[in-house]
Design a protein around this motif. Structure first.
Motif, PDB file in Angstrom:
ATOM      1  N   ALA A  92       0.826  -1.212   0.000  1.00 17.48           N
ATOM      2  CA  ALA A  92       0.000   0.000   0.000  1.00 17.48           C
ATOM      3  C   ALA A  92       0.857   1.258   0.000  1.00 17.48           C
ATOM      4  O   ALA A  92       0.457   2.291  -0.541  1.00 17.48           O
ATOM      5  CB  ALA A  92      -0.936  -0.007   1.210  1.00 17.48           C
ATOM      6  N   THR A  93       2.034   1.172   0.585  1.00 17.85           N
ATOM      7  CA  THR A  93       2.918   2.340   0.647  1.00 17.85           C
ATOM      8  C   THR A  93       3.608   2.626  -0.682  1.00 17.85           C
ATOM      9  O   THR A  93       4.240   3.666  -0.837  1.00 17.85           O
ATOM     10  CB  THR A  93       3.995   2.135   1.729  1.00 17.85           C
ATOM     11  N   LEU A  94       3.483   1.691  -1.627  1.00 22.69           N
ATOM     12  CA  LEU A  94       4.095   1.863  -2.945  1.00 22.69           C
ATOM     13  C   LEU A  94       3.013   1.832  -4.017  1.00 22.69           C
ATOM     14  O   LEU A  94       3.134   1.169  -5.042  1.00 22.69           O
ATOM     15  CB  LEU A  94       5.149   0.773  -3.199  1.00 22.69           C
TER      16      LEU A  94
ATOM     17  N   LEU B  49       3.414   6.641  -9.581  1.00 24.79           N
ATOM     18  CA  LEU B  49       3.847   6.794 -10.968  1.00 24.79           C
ATOM     19  C   LEU B  49       3.681   8.223 -11.468  1.00 24.79           C
ATOM     20  O   LEU B  49       4.185   8.574 -12.536  1.00 24.79           O
ATOM     21  CB  LEU B  49       3.061   5.842 -11.876  1.00 24.79           C
ATOM     22  N   LYS B  50       2.982   9.060 -10.701  1.00 23.66           N
ATOM     23  CA  LYS B  50       2.810  10.466 -11.066  1.00 23.66           C
ATOM     24  C   LYS B  50       3.848  11.375 -10.405  1.00 23.66           C
ATOM     25  O   LYS B  50       3.919  12.560 -10.722  1.00 23.66           O
ATOM     26  CB  LYS B  50       1.408  10.944 -10.655  1.00 23.66           C
TER      27      LYS B  50
ATOM     28  N   GLU C 297       5.196  -0.419  -7.051  1.00 15.50           N
ATOM     29  CA  GLU C 297       5.538  -1.843  -7.031  1.00 15.50           C
ATOM     30  C   GLU C 297       4.288  -2.710  -7.078  1.00 15.50           C
ATOM     31  O   GLU C 297       3.284  -2.417  -6.427  1.00 15.50           O
ATOM     32  CB  GLU C 297       6.343  -2.161  -5.767  1.00 15.50           C
ATOM     33  N   GLN C 298       4.369  -3.793  -7.869  1.00 15.66           N
ATOM     34  CA  GLN C 298       3.323  -4.811  -7.905  1.00 15.66           C
ATOM     35  C   GLN C 298       3.967  -6.183  -7.730  1.00 15.66           C
ATOM     36  O   GLN C 298       5.085  -6.421  -8.196  1.00 15.66           O
ATOM     37  CB  GLN C 298       2.535  -4.760  -9.220  1.00 15.66           C
ATOM     38  N   THR C 299       3.261  -7.076  -7.049  1.00 13.10           N
ATOM     39  CA  THR C 299       3.777  -8.416  -6.796  1.00 13.10           C
ATOM     40  C   THR C 299       3.606  -9.285  -8.036  1.00 13.10           C
ATOM     41  O   THR C 299       2.546  -9.300  -8.655  1.00 13.10           O
ATOM     42  CB  THR C 299       3.030  -9.057  -5.619  1.00 13.10           C
TER      43      THR C 299
ATOM     44  N   GLY D  25       9.389   3.548 -11.996  1.00 10.78           N
ATOM     45  CA  GLY D  25       9.526   4.829 -11.310  1.00 10.78           C
ATOM     46  C   GLY D  25       8.614   5.911 -11.826  1.00 10.78           C
ATOM     47  O   GLY D  25       8.443   6.937 -11.168  1.00 10.78           O
ATOM     48  N   ARG D  26       8.021   5.691 -13.003  1.00 13.59           N
ATOM     49  CA  ARG D  26       7.210   6.748 -13.619  1.00 13.59           C
ATOM     50  C   ARG D  26       6.383   6.111 -14.728  1.00 13.59           C
ATOM     51  O   ARG D  26       6.730   5.037 -15.239  1.00 13.59           O
ATOM     52  CB  ARG D  26       8.130   7.824 -14.209  1.00 13.59           C
TER      53      ARG D  26
END
Length: 260
Positions: free
Chosen positions: A29-31, A36-37, A46-48, A139-140
């Motif tokens: 949740a913190t990522l 991305l904005k 981040e996604q698992t 990162g973006r």
């Protein structure tokens, strides 16, 4: 000459920053996906799992020529999916569908897809898949139209890696360095801009982007190693637009990459 595939292209309006973003896979949740904005690419999303996938919805249809994830952790084996649709759930009329190479160079860390022609759509889905990963990061997110210049930049352009490490020398001549990140810098001179490009591209970039936002420069759109010729970063003040002769306009772009 303007339609030649090797002519440089530039974009400065990132539609993704004003879109509603939805992550298609779970992650911390913190990522979250709205990271991305954030202009600082070191604050990654981040996604698992092996795939990082995002849906975007705009308030109205937008023209798109390029989709880029700067600062991915994917390898050169990664693939990219780019879809455009008339509905937010992607179950309506398909307006664009691509699955293929993500053009990832591990030294550059961009996943890049250039659309063969401009597609105007309100809803998009973009994904990068790498079977070697257990966690996927970017990162973006850059989703934007690109301007193809009427004439290419002059041949004496420059690409460099800038090392911002701190250096000092001891009294006995010993050299010390505190290592810091490296980033790329592209410098190129467009010596034959049209009047419209001078007014509506070069000066518009200075007005909209200034010293606080970023641009995407694709120096060789037909390059097989596309990442090495693409940069996402902050344009430095290069003196505005000059008019050295009647109906001749020039502009230097110097772009410092955001790698953090």
């Amino acid at each position: 000459m303007a339609n030649e595939p090797w002519i440089a292209r530039i974009g400065w309006l990132n539609w993704a920053d004003g879109a509603t973003l939805t992550a298609l896979h779970p992650g911390p949740a913190t990522l979250g996906v709205d990271r991305l904005k954030i202009i600082y690419t070191g604050q990654y999303h981040e996604q698992t799992g092996t795939e990082l996938a995002v849906r975007l919805s705009f308030a109205e249809p937008k023209p798109v020529d390029a989709v880029v994830f700067p600062m991915v952790n994917a390898t050169s084996a990664a693939t990219m999916r780019v879809r455009a649709n008339s509905r937010a759930d992607m179950a309506g009329t398909s307006l664009y569908n691509y699955t293929g190479t993500a053009n990832v160079d591990p030294a550059i860390n961009y996943a890049i897809h250039l659309l063969p022609s401009t597609v105007t759509a309100q809803h998009w889905e973009v994904a990068v898949t790498d079977p070697s990963l257990s966690v996927s990061r970017a990162g973006r997110l850059v989703v934007m139209p690109l301007h193809r210049f009427a004439n290419n930049f002059r041949p004496d352009w420059n690409r460099a890696w800038e090392d911002i490490s701190d250096e000092r020398e001891g009294d006995d001549g010993t050299m010390y360095a505190k290592e810091k990140p490296k980033r790329r810098v592209f410098t190129c001179d467009f010596g034959f801009l049209t009047r419209a490009e001078a007014d509506d591209v070069a000066l518009e970039i200075e007005r909209v982007v200034g010293k606080t936002r970023d641009v995407l420069l694709v120096a060789r759109p037909n390059a097989p190693n596309l990442g090495k010729y693409t940069i996402w970063g902050k344009p430095l003040d290069a003196g505005g637009v000059s008019q050295p002769n009647f109906r001749v306009f020039t502009k230097q772009f110097k772009i410092k990459e955001r790698r953090r």
